[in-house]
Design a protein around this motif. Structure first.
Motif, PDB file in Angstrom:
ATOM      1  N   TYR A   1       0.872  -1.179   0.000  1.00 56.48           N
ATOM      2  CA  TYR A   1       0.000   0.000   0.000  1.00 56.48           C
ATOM      3  C   TYR A   1       0.901   1.218   0.000  1.00 56.48           C
ATOM      4  CZ  TYR A   1      -2.990   3.617   2.047  1.00 56.48           C
ATOM      5  OH  TYR A   1      -3.662   4.776   2.311  1.00 56.48           O
TER       6      TYR A   1
ATOM      7  N   VAL B   1      -8.764  -7.502  -1.702  1.00 58.51           N
ATOM      8  CA  VAL B   1      -9.645  -6.690  -0.872  1.00 58.51           C
ATOM      9  C   VAL B   1     -11.106  -7.011  -1.178  1.00 58.51           C
ATOM     10  CG1 VAL B   1     -10.360  -4.326  -0.361  1.00 58.51           C
ATOM     11  CG2 VAL B   1      -7.937  -4.863  -0.601  1.00 58.51           C
TER      12      VAL B   1
ATOM     13  N   ILE C   1     -12.120  -9.645   7.720  1.00 57.86           N
ATOM     14  CA  ILE C   1     -10.776  -9.057   7.663  1.00 57.86           C
ATOM     15  C   ILE C   1      -9.729 -10.062   8.142  1.00 57.86           C
ATOM     16  CG2 ILE C   1      -9.290  -7.283   8.680  1.00 57.86           C
ATOM     17  CD1 ILE C   1     -11.777  -5.451   8.730  1.00 57.86           C
ATOM     18  N   LEU C   2      -9.991 -10.671   9.287  1.00 60.72           N
ATOM     19  CA  LEU C   2      -9.014 -11.600   9.855  1.00 60.72           C
ATOM     20  C   LEU C   2      -8.901 -12.872   9.028  1.00 60.72           C
ATOM     21  CD1 LEU C   2      -9.937 -11.073  13.601  1.00 60.72           C
ATOM     22  CD2 LEU C   2      -7.819 -10.373  12.475  1.00 60.72           C
TER      23      LEU C   2
ATOM     24  N   PHE D   1      -6.579 -12.106   6.153  1.00 61.87           N
ATOM     25  CA  PHE D   1      -5.201 -12.038   6.621  1.00 61.87           C
ATOM     26  C   PHE D   1      -4.619 -13.441   6.818  1.00 61.87           C
ATOM     27  CE2 PHE D   1      -5.766  -7.624   8.729  1.00 61.87           C
ATOM     28  CZ  PHE D   1      -5.496  -7.024   7.517  1.00 61.87           C
TER      29      PHE D   1
ATOM     30  N   ASP E   1      -0.810 -12.082   4.689  1.00 65.44           N
ATOM     31  CA  ASP E   1      -0.341 -10.769   4.244  1.00 65.44           C
ATOM     32  C   ASP E   1      -1.137  -9.688   4.976  1.00 65.44           C
ATOM     33  OD1 ASP E   1       0.618  -8.560   2.991  1.00 65.44           O
ATOM     34  OD2 ASP E   1       0.077  -9.172   0.958  1.00 65.44           O
ATOM     35  N   TYR E   2      -0.416  -8.887   5.777  1.00 64.30           N
ATOM     36  CA  TYR E   2      -1.047  -7.838   6.577  1.00 64.30           C
ATOM     37  C   TYR E   2      -0.719  -6.440   6.055  1.00 64.30           C
ATOM     38  CZ  TYR E   2      -1.904 -11.512  10.010  1.00 64.30           C
ATOM     39  OH  TYR E   2      -2.330 -12.659  10.628  1.00 64.30           O
ATOM     40  N   ARG E   3      -0.105  -6.333   4.896  1.00 65.20           N
ATOM     41  CA  ARG E   3       0.407  -5.037   4.429  1.00 65.20           C
ATOM     42  C   ARG E   3      -0.685  -4.118   3.891  1.00 65.20           C
ATOM     43  NH1 ARG E   3       3.688  -9.115   2.927  1.00 65.20           N
ATOM     44  NH2 ARG E   3       5.856  -9.077   3.627  1.00 65.20           N
TER      45      ARG E   3
ATOM     46  N   ILE F   1      -3.733  -3.465   5.021  1.00 61.34           N
ATOM     47  CA  ILE F   1      -4.792  -3.390   6.027  1.00 61.34           C
ATOM     48  C   ILE F   1      -5.678  -2.153   5.865  1.00 61.34           C
ATOM     49  CG2 ILE F   1      -3.213  -2.313   7.690  1.00 61.34           C
ATOM     50  CD1 ILE F   1      -4.830  -3.758   9.888  1.00 61.34           C
TER      51      ILE F   1
ATOM     52  N   LEU G   1      -8.100  -2.452   2.976  1.00 60.86           N
ATOM     53  CA  LEU G   1      -8.984  -3.577   3.295  1.00 60.86           C
ATOM     54  C   LEU G   1     -10.071  -3.162   4.280  1.00 60.86           C
ATOM     55  CD1 LEU G   1      -9.574  -6.647   3.169  1.00 60.86           C
ATOM     56  CD2 LEU G   1      -7.982  -6.922   5.060  1.00 60.86           C
ATOM     57  N   MET G   2      -9.684  -2.530   5.376  1.00 60.76           N
ATOM     58  CA  MET G   2     -10.663  -2.100   6.371  1.00 60.76           C
ATOM     59  C   MET G   2     -11.616  -1.057   5.799  1.00 60.76           C
ATOM     60  SD  MET G   2      -8.194  -1.886   9.744  1.00 60.76           S
ATOM     61  CE  MET G   2      -9.526  -1.419  10.831  1.00 60.76           C
TER      62      MET G   2
END
Length: 556
Positions: free
Chosen positions: A231, A374, A391-392, A395, A400-402, A404, A407-408
């Motif tokens: 991101y 997403v 969301i979780l 992940f 991959d948490y980059r 976030i 996504l949120m």
């Protein structure tokens, strides 16, 4: 059944003799539920593999008939599933995940666990033959029914049986997706309807044990292997806003089509065992042209996430086909879940949206496949109305948490739009159609017939406006309460004082001796004796509060 009752009696007598701690019994049961749920889901996935192999051989045998053999394979699978349902399962009060939610809210978590083997076999045959369904509903069924079984065998209270059912559901999701955190939040958001502290320990234990078993037998790798999608800046967020705006209506339409197809097949005057065969013929015929919609579809999802060269119009066609033929499959009587199809729809349409955006925004460094990732969570959140779970889950499935923030953002927009268009989730819609409306784990339709006056507490402690904060704090500690009503010199309600009010007042006191009247909340949300409990509960849910003062309507 007789042997089951004998086992129940032996376990009950053993517990009566030993008299272990209730929390030890609940923890031990949660551990067993987690372990057996992991093993059960692993066995279920093995059955899917063998089922797909069996129907593959059947398809080769039918190959001389031409491309139409693919439709006959899925129709044959539907016929077998219909016969299993007719002879081995029969009519059920609680069906699917919606049935588990209803059982937890209204039936004390009492499920008919002895039917799970037949339902698991039918679900494996559904997926193996090519029906457009997912594996998570049967996985949740396995775990939840194991939780109900142990709760009934140990003769636990209804409340603890509910906890074990939720723990089993968490374990099922954890094993199906190798996602223990998402499993925990699924149990809390969807099954229980609220984050209950008393249930959290058992739910966590079951999810962890189930995931540990799954990783021991299948490996720790995530469900999808994807490249890094960074991101870059906040300038990208408007594009993800557009994705959320697209995903919300699609999720609402998905829930609507699931219910409409159920109603359509239910209204058709044909033998129940025959309906899955017809649904299979329809799905199989469509899969002649779009074979990617058959089964779970994870291979296609992973290809999209890894930027496989799939044309924009093919992605649109795949997303729309999955959107239509998943309701056809489930409405027609195939057994399976809505999670995986929602992820597929989100990946296909998100990928198409990303290609479209990239085509005319050439100066912005965007990755079309990141929109697919997403989009998966955005459509899922809009469909099941469980944003944290979506969301979780993404992940944990991608590791991959980059990404976030986008996504949120997209998940929130999708959820708000979906709820605006379609009030109920894919699970709650079927319950609402039966007159059951559950909020925070309670049936508020039942509560419409009960007035606040019938259940309100009439004997309670209060403080006056002149009571010092030290005295109020001592009384709250003595009563083990978080708040008290404050009355004026005439005994009329003046406000409510809570621990937060006291803390805030002490921070602002600057050496002055403050009273309850100085810091209490006076702008109150109240209930009236003649209104229904359902109305009061909805008001409490809106503000997320645990109590309401009750006042007469004529009071100012």
């Amino acid at each position: 059944m007789r042997s089951v009752r004998l086992s129940q009696n032996r376990i009950a007598r053993l517990l009566d003799r030993r008299q272990p701690s209730p929390w030890l019994v609940l923890g031990g049961a949660a551990l067993l539920v987690g372990l057996l749920s992991g093993a059960g889901v692993w066995l279920f996935e093995t059955l899917i593999h063998w089922s797909a192999h069996l129907f593959g051989l059947f398809g080769e045998w039918l190959a001389p008939l031409g491309v139409g053999s693919l439709a006959l394979v899925t129709a044959a699978g539907g016929l077998v599933v219909g016969l299993i349902y007719h002879f081995l399962i029969g009519a059920e009060r609680y069906q699917g995940v919606a049935g588990i939610i209803e059982s937890v809210a209204l039936g004390g978590g009492q499920l008919r666990y002895w039917r799970v083997p037949a339902k698991t076999l039918a679900a494996a045959l559904s997926i193996g033959s090519g029906a457009s369904v997912g594996p998570e509903d049967p996985s949740v069924q396995i775990g939840a029914n194991l939780g109900s079984m142990f709760g009934q065998w140990f003769r636990l209270s209804d409340e603890r049986v509910r906890v074990l059912v939720a723990a089993g559901a968490a374990a099922g999701v954890a094993a199906a997706f190798n996602a223990p955190i998402a499993g925990v939040f699924f149990a809390l958001e969807v099954i229980l309807g609220e984050i209950a502290g008393a249930a959290l320990g058992a739910v966590l234990l079951a999810a962890v044990v189930s995931a540990a078993f799954t990783q021991a037998v299948s490996g720790p790798q995530p469900a999808f292997s994807v490249p890094v999608y960074p991101y870059h800046s906040a300038l990208e967020l408007p594009f993800y806003l557009g994705l959320g705006v697209l995903a919300g209506p699609i999720a609402a339409l998905y829930a609507h089509l699931l219910q409409q197809m159920h109603d359509l097949f239910h209204a058709w005057n044909a033998p129940r065992w025959f309906k899955p065969a017809v649904a299979g013929l329809l799905v199989g015929s469509a899969s002649i042209y779009l074979p990617q919609i058959r089964g779970v579809g994870y291979d296609t999802v992973e290809a999209i996430l890894n930027q496989a060269p799939l044309p924009l119009m093919l992605l649109v066609a795949l997303g729309l086909a999955k959107l239509i033929f998943t309701p056809v499959s489930i409405g027609g009587g195939f057994l399976g879940g809505v999670f995986a199809p929602a992820l597929f729809i989100g990946a296909a349409l998100g990928g198409a949206y990303g290609i479209w955006i990239d085509g005319f925004m050439t100066r912005v460094n965007l990755e079309p496949a990141s929109f697919a990732m997403v989009g998966m969570a955005a459509v899922l959140a809009g469909a099941i109305h469980a944003p944290l779970t979506a969301i979780l889950l993404l992940f944990e499935m991608t590791n991959d948490y980059r990404i976030i923030l986008p996504l949120m953002f997209a998940v929130t927009v999708s959820l708000l739009l979906s709820q605006r268009i379609q009030r109920d989730s894919v699970y709650m819609l079927s319950l609402a159609r039966k007159g059951v409306r559950i909020e925070r784990g309670r049936d508020v339709e039942v509560l419409e017939g009960i007035t606040v006056a019938e259940v309100m507490e009439t004997r309670f402690k209060s403080v006056t406006e002149n009571t010092t904060l030290t005295e109020v704090a001592g009384l709250l500690l003595q009563l083990r309460s978080h708040g008290l009503p404050v009355v004026d010199h005439a005994g009329a309600l003046a406000g409510v004082i809570t621990l937060q009010d006291i803390e805030h007042g002490q921070n602002q006191a600057a050496g002055r001796a403050l009273t309850a009247g100085d810091v209490c909340t006076r702008d109150l949300l109240v209930a009236y004796p003649d209104e229904s409990l359902g109305a009061a509960l909805r008001r409490m849910s809106t503000r997320d509060i645990g109590r309401l003062p009750v006042v007469a309507r004529q009071d100012p």
